[in-house]
Design an enzyme around this catalytic site. Structure first.
Site, PDB file in Angstrom:
ATOM      1  N   SER A 122       0.861  -1.177   0.000  1.00  0.00           N
ATOM      2  CA  SER A 122       0.000   0.000   0.000  1.00  0.00           C
ATOM      3  C   SER A 122       0.897   1.226   0.000  1.00  0.00           C
ATOM      4  CB  SER A 122      -0.882   0.010   1.254  1.00  0.00           C
ATOM      5  OG  SER A 122      -1.529   1.254   1.447  1.00  0.00           O
ATOM      6  N   TYR A 174      -2.143  -0.432  10.705  1.00  0.00           N
ATOM      7  CA  TYR A 174      -2.131  -0.814   9.288  1.00  0.00           C
ATOM      8  C   TYR A 174      -0.855  -0.308   8.615  1.00  0.00           C
ATOM      9  CZ  TYR A 174      -3.713  -0.986   4.389  1.00  0.00           C
ATOM     10  OH  TYR A 174      -3.827  -1.223   3.038  1.00  0.00           O
TER      11      TYR A 174
END
Length: 263
Positions: A145, A158
């Site tokens: 990501s 995250y």
């Protein structure tokens, strides 16, 4: 089909989180290039529906597993390889994102984010890598990501997990260089997936914005002013899987419309 149009003919690709979103798009892109594809996920009904949708596009099967559980992963890989042979292209796409202020992030949330996003990637690589090394050919492609390249507020667990995925990618790449296996990461920005739909719902719930306003707020981070599409991420993944991409190694490739340049 010619080798040029089917460069992955005879290769077995396994895609985690393969029943929807980026994973489903990756499966389709790999099938188009001649690979036989195993979809791995936790939701049996979703996997069954995905296999149905992809039937006719190539050889596809599904195995059910929780990537955070090592024994579950090992069993799923054994079933996958019984059908299509050793995994030669591994796409680690399974992931989850939960938003919370750091001071409200408890150990359970922290551990859950690391378990799925980082430890799950570790388990799947450990299951696939020995076969790749034995064959002296393999592709490990980790869907990380932009959160692994820059920071985002309210998703510290995250972000930490995705930074870990990129660190793992780079470290493993050094270990297997010269052994016929490449290891890379693809780093999508905000993409039209279930994770972004959940983020939109969270913004709506906390701010009173409309869904369209919340989507526009997320799209603002992308200099192109839009959300990335799963198929765009899948094309980058499929390119990294090709024999012709053998010199691309240890990279974290952003698919984000230029976001990380401005982050």
């Amino acid at each position: 089909m010619s080798t040029a149009s089917q460069p992955l003919a005879g290769r077995h690709a396994l895609v985690t989180g393969g029943a929807r979103g980026i994973g489903m798009a990756c499966a389709q892109a790999l099938l188009e290039r001649g690979a036989c594809v195993t979809l791995l996920g936790r939701d049996g009904a979703a996997l069954e529906a995905a296999v149905h949708d992809l039937t006719g596009q190539g050889r596809v099967q599904a195995v059910q597993a929780d990537v955070a559980d090592e024994a579950s992963v090992r069993q799923a890989f054994a079933r996958a390889e019984a059908g299509f042979g050793p995994v030669q292209v591994l796409v680690n796409n399974a992931g989850q994102a939960s938003s919370q202020k750091f001071e409200r992030t408890d150990a359970a949330l922290w551990n859950a984010m690391l378990a799925v996003n980082l430890t799950g990637t570790f388990h799947c690589i450990q299951a696939a890598l020995p076969g790749m090394l034995a064959a002296r050919w393999g592709r490990v492609i980790n869907v990380a990501s932009t959160a692994g390249l820059i920071g985002y507020a309210y998703v510290s667990a995250y972000c930490a997990a995705k930074h870990g995925v990129i660190g793992l990618t780079r470290s493993l790449a050094l270990e297997v260089a010269g052994k016929g296996v490449t290891v890379n990461a693809v780093c999508p920005g905000y993409t039209e997936t279930d994770i972004v739909r959940s983020a939109v719902a969270n913004i709506v719930g906390k701010t009173g914005m409309s869904a369209d306003q919340a989507r526009a707020k997320l799209a603002e981070r992308n200099p192109q002013g839009r959300l990335v599409q799963p198929e765009e991420v899948a094309q980058a993944v499929a390119w990294l899987a090709l024999p012709a991409s053998a010199s691309v190694h240890g990279q974290a490739i952003a698919v984000d419309g230029g976001e990380v340049m401005t982050g």
